[in-house]
Design a protein around this motif. Structure first.
Motif, PDB file in Angstrom:
ATOM      1  N   TYR A 350      28.403  81.615  51.621  1.00 30.93           N
ATOM      2  CA  TYR A 350      28.042  80.422  50.862  1.00 30.93           C
ATOM      3  C   TYR A 350      26.531  80.379  50.645  1.00 30.93           C
ATOM      4  CZ  TYR A 350      28.130  75.398  49.762  1.00 30.93           C
ATOM      5  OH  TYR A 350      28.004  74.177  49.167  1.00 30.93           O
ATOM      6  N   ASP A 351      26.120  79.773  49.526  1.00 34.61           N
ATOM      7  CA  ASP A 351      24.689  79.674  49.247  1.00 34.61           C
ATOM      8  C   ASP A 351      24.181  78.334  49.801  1.00 34.61           C
ATOM      9  OD1 ASP A 351      22.163  80.057  48.252  1.00 34.61           O
ATOM     10  OD2 ASP A 351      22.674  79.292  46.257  1.00 34.61           O
ATOM     11  N   TRP A 352      23.479  78.384  50.931  1.00 33.43           N
ATOM     12  CA  TRP A 352      23.040  77.161  51.604  1.00 33.43           C
ATOM     13  C   TRP A 352      21.713  76.672  51.034  1.00 33.43           C
ATOM     14  CZ3 TRP A 352      26.605  75.001  54.537  1.00 33.43           C
ATOM     15  CH2 TRP A 352      27.637  75.815  55.005  1.00 33.43           C
ATOM     16  N   THR A 353      21.727  75.452  50.512  1.00 32.14           N
ATOM     17  CA  THR A 353      20.465  74.917  50.003  1.00 32.14           C
ATOM     18  C   THR A 353      19.877  73.920  50.993  1.00 32.14           C
ATOM     19  OG1 THR A 353      21.790  73.320  48.801  1.00 32.14           O
ATOM     20  CG2 THR A 353      20.983  75.193  47.555  1.00 32.14           C
ATOM     21  N   ASN A 355      20.331  74.249  54.284  1.00 33.41           N
ATOM     22  CA  ASN A 355      20.147  74.989  55.535  1.00 33.41           C
ATOM     23  C   ASN A 355      20.985  74.462  56.703  1.00 33.41           C
ATOM     24  OD1 ASN A 355      18.163  77.093  54.737  1.00 33.41           O
ATOM     25  ND2 ASN A 355      17.090  75.271  54.022  1.00 33.41           N
ATOM     26  N   ILE A 356      20.384  74.450  57.916  1.00 29.84           N
ATOM     27  CA  ILE A 356      21.193  74.139  59.097  1.00 29.84           C
ATOM     28  C   ILE A 356      21.721  72.717  59.065  1.00 29.84           C
ATOM     29  CG2 ILE A 356      21.187  74.124  61.619  1.00 29.84           C
ATOM     30  CD1 ILE A 356      19.694  76.545  61.583  1.00 29.84           C
ATOM     31  N   ARG A 357      20.943  71.820  58.498  1.00 26.40           N
ATOM     32  CA  ARG A 357      21.431  70.442  58.414  1.00 26.40           C
ATOM     33  C   ARG A 357      22.700  70.403  57.568  1.00 26.40           C
ATOM     34  NH1 ARG A 357      17.185  67.847  56.635  1.00 26.40           N
ATOM     35  NH2 ARG A 357      16.435  67.337  58.712  1.00 26.40           N
ATOM     36  N   GLU A 358      22.687  71.118  56.435  1.00 28.71           N
ATOM     37  CA  GLU A 358      23.862  71.146  55.572  1.00 28.71           C
ATOM     38  C   GLU A 358      25.050  71.802  56.292  1.00 28.71           C
ATOM     39  OE1 GLU A 358      23.480  73.494  52.005  1.00 28.71           O
ATOM     40  OE2 GLU A 358      25.286  72.648  51.123  1.00 28.71           O
ATOM     41  N   LEU A 359      24.770  72.887  57.013  1.00 29.91           N
ATOM     42  CA  LEU A 359      25.842  73.563  57.743  1.00 29.91           C
ATOM     43  C   LEU A 359      26.487  72.611  58.745  1.00 29.91           C
ATOM     44  CD1 LEU A 359      27.446  76.170  58.480  1.00 29.91           C
ATOM     45  CD2 LEU A 359      25.647  76.692  60.124  1.00 29.91           C
ATOM     46  N   ARG A 360      25.664  71.867  59.446  1.00 28.50           N
ATOM     47  CA  ARG A 360      26.195  70.935  60.443  1.00 28.50           C
ATOM     48  C   ARG A 360      27.072  69.872  59.773  1.00 28.50           C
ATOM     49  NH1 ARG A 360      26.210  67.010  64.101  1.00 28.50           N
ATOM     50  NH2 ARG A 360      25.955  67.607  66.282  1.00 28.50           N
ATOM     51  N   ASN A 361      26.598  69.357  58.644  1.00 29.15           N
ATOM     52  CA  ASN A 361      27.381  68.352  57.916  1.00 29.15           C
ATOM     53  C   ASN A 361      28.712  68.921  57.441  1.00 29.15           C
ATOM     54  OD1 ASN A 361      25.342  66.533  58.279  1.00 29.15           O
ATOM     55  ND2 ASN A 361      24.475  66.775  56.230  1.00 29.15           N
ATOM     56  N   VAL A 362      28.659  70.173  56.962  1.00 31.36           N
ATOM     57  CA  VAL A 362      29.877  70.806  56.475  1.00 31.36           C
ATOM     58  C   VAL A 362      30.877  70.982  57.617  1.00 31.36           C
ATOM     59  CG1 VAL A 362      30.732  73.084  55.788  1.00 31.36           C
ATOM     60  CG2 VAL A 362      29.002  71.945  54.404  1.00 31.36           C
ATOM     61  N   VAL A 363      30.387  71.410  58.778  1.00 30.46           N
ATOM     62  CA  VAL A 363      31.290  71.584  59.919  1.00 30.46           C
ATOM     63  C   VAL A 363      31.878  70.231  60.312  1.00 30.46           C
ATOM     64  CG1 VAL A 363      31.477  72.263  62.344  1.00 30.46           C
ATOM     65  CG2 VAL A 363      30.134  73.662  60.760  1.00 30.46           C
ATOM     66  N   GLU A 364      31.071  69.201  60.258  1.00 31.79           N
ATOM     67  CA  GLU A 364      31.587  67.870  60.604  1.00 31.79           C
ATOM     68  C   GLU A 364      32.680  67.452  59.625  1.00 31.79           C
ATOM     69  OE1 GLU A 364      28.695  64.877  61.435  1.00 31.79           O
ATOM     70  OE2 GLU A 364      30.249  63.371  61.877  1.00 31.79           O
ATOM     71  N   ARG A 365      32.438  67.714  58.337  1.00 34.43           N
ATOM     72  CA  ARG A 365      33.435  67.363  57.335  1.00 34.43           C
ATOM     73  C   ARG A 365      34.744  68.117  57.609  1.00 34.43           C
ATOM     74  NH1 ARG A 365      31.807  69.344  51.719  1.00 34.43           N
ATOM     75  NH2 ARG A 365      29.874  68.350  52.358  1.00 34.43           N
ATOM     76  N   LEU A 366      34.612  69.410  57.923  1.00 33.65           N
ATOM     77  CA  LEU A 366      35.808  70.218  58.180  1.00 33.65           C
ATOM     78  C   LEU A 366      36.545  69.737  59.432  1.00 33.65           C
ATOM     79  CD1 LEU A 366      34.358  73.712  57.252  1.00 33.65           C
ATOM     80  CD2 LEU A 366      36.244  72.559  56.091  1.00 33.65           C
ATOM     81  N   VAL A 367      35.797  69.338  60.439  1.00 33.71           N
ATOM     82  CA  VAL A 367      36.430  68.832  61.665  1.00 33.71           C
ATOM     83  C   VAL A 367      37.240  67.579  61.343  1.00 33.71           C
ATOM     84  CG1 VAL A 367      35.956  67.633  63.840  1.00 33.71           C
ATOM     85  CG2 VAL A 367      34.826  69.806  63.349  1.00 33.71           C
TER      86      VAL A 367
END
Ligand SMILES: Nc1ncnc2c1ncn2[C@@H]1O[C@H](COP(=O)(O)OP(=O)(O)OP(=O)(O)O)[C@@H](O)[C@H]1O
Ligand SMILES: [Mg+2]
Length: 386
Positions: A350-353, A355-367
């Motif tokens: 995935y193209d992260w714009t 960065n880590i904050r976005e990744l964390r949010n995405v993982v939270e959404r998936l959870v």
């Protein structure tokens, strides 16, 4: 007994779901269109709502919106027909807990309902119980750049050298600053943070250096500035690239002389502060554009730490995801969910714009949205729906 409201214009669907779910021990109620559903929803607090998307009068999306205005805490699971998976995904983005397709798969239906209810009772609990850990978040990642940053922190933390941390939004600049303080001899002193971008130009001076009573119209009380508050500790000047030139001049003086003057005061105060600054701008470019002082740049950048974007260290994504799954599930008070390898690979591509904050949010959404095991399909529909 938990009570579920089914809203669907198809009688057969209502009948089947009512039979199955009553058998599972739920108390059931029905409505045959969105209008009737909304009326019932407003009269009574259900534990969960199953709601069809295409219905006469008020459709599923409109119901979702109105129900959210009435009581946002009740989980709503959409029931989607063949033609409207996209609408279902849109509904999830707008706050529906999840969706199931017609004809409903029994297992998935029961799991979704159980998860939704479990999450709902836990969300309320954890909202109040949210762990207040003051410990600094571990810096995760074994990639070469992260390793190098950790080594640099170990070396420079015990010195009083000023540090300039650069990098895009959400890469972990603040985390680096916290670790420098944590590993420094100043750890028993304060770590004071100033977000220079968030303070209006006219107020930044008083924010940083304090003011005497009556020094300007709204200065009704004496005020101690951030430099003084950080005495004996560390001052973290975040978003330093957004500081006005006049404030820069004053900061420069504070750094050169180790002294500050409160606004409206006539005597100097000595301060013992280590300054760490961070920015997502290219300060040398700002220097060229005459919006940042070169002398201040040199004062601040005794040590330069550049934190690379997440796209430059995709190898760290699996460990980061694992850690976030653990943290987030613990926050919600549920057992740790897992992610299929293929799903992790999709996140690595995935193209992260953000960065880590976005990744964390995405993982939270998936959870929140996925079942116990997060699948590639979950990633495709919840992370990359466009
Ligand atoms: N290596 C890492 N391991 C674990 N969590 C991390 C790591 N780096 C950053 N984070 C987390 O990512 C989030 C964003 O980090 P941080 O606030 O430090 O970024 P930033 O660079 O200061 O962002 P901004 O430029 O938007 O202010 C935080 O929740 C932080 O704890
Ligand atoms: Mg930051």
């Amino acid at each position: 007994m938990a009570e579920i409201l089914i809203i669907d214009d198809e009688k057969a669907i209502r009948k089947t779901l009512t039979e199955i779910l009553s058998f599972e021990g739920y108390k059931m109620d029905e409505a045959s269109d969105g209008e009737e559903g909304l009326k019932k929803f407003r009269e009574k607090t259900y534990d969960l709502v199953l709601c069809d998307i295409k219905m006469p009068k008020i459709d599923g999306l409109e119901f979702l919106q109105k129900a959210g205005e009435t009581n946002p805490d009740i989980p709503i699971v959409m029931i989607s027909g063949h033609g409207n998976i996209e609408t279902a995904v849109e509904a999830v983005k707008k706050g529906a807990y999840d969706f199931i397709s017609k004809p409903p798969d029994l297992n998935r239906l029961l799991i979704t309902i159980r998860n939704a209810m479990e999450r709902n009772s836990l969300v309320t609990e954890t909202k109040t119980l949210k762990r207040k850990v003051s410990r600094v978040q571990e810096m995760i990642g074994g990639s070469a750049p992260i390793q190098k940053i950790k080594d640099t922190i170990d070396k420079v933390a015990p010195t009083d050298a000023r540090i300039l941390i650069t990098g895009e939004n959400g890469v972990g600049k603040e985390l680096v600053a916290r670790w420098v303080h944590e590993k420094s001899n100043r750890v028993t002193g304060p770590l004071v943070e100033v977000n220079c971008a968030a303070i209006p130009t006219e107020l930044i001076e008083s924010e940083l250096f304090g003011h005497e009573k009556g020094s300007f119209t709204s200065a009704i009380k004496q005020r101690i500035g951030k430099f003084e508050q950080a005495n004996g500790g560390t001052l973290f000047l975040d978003e330093i690239g957004d500081m006005s030139l006049s404030a820069q001049a004053k900061v420069l003086r504070a750094l050169q002389e180790g002294k500050i003057t409160r606004v409206g005061a006539d005597k100097d105060i000595s301060v013992d502060v280590r300054v760490i600054a961070a920015t997502n701008k290219d300060l040398l470019q700002e220097v060229d554009a005459k919006t940042f002082r070169l002398d201040l740049y040199h004062r601040l950048s005794v040590i330069l730490i550049h934190v690379p974007s997440l796209n430059e260290r995709r190898d760290d994504i699996p460990v980061l995801v694992d850690q976030f799954l653990e943290d987030i599930c613990a926050d919600y008070g549920i057992s740790k969910k897992t992610m299929e390898e293929e799903a992790i690979r999709l996140l690595q591509d995935y193209d992260w714009t953000g960065n880590i904050r976005e990744l964390r949010n995405v993982v939270e959404r998936l959870v929140i949205l996925s079942a116990k095991t997060i699948s590639p399909e979950d990633v495709r529909s919840y992370v990359m729906p466009r």
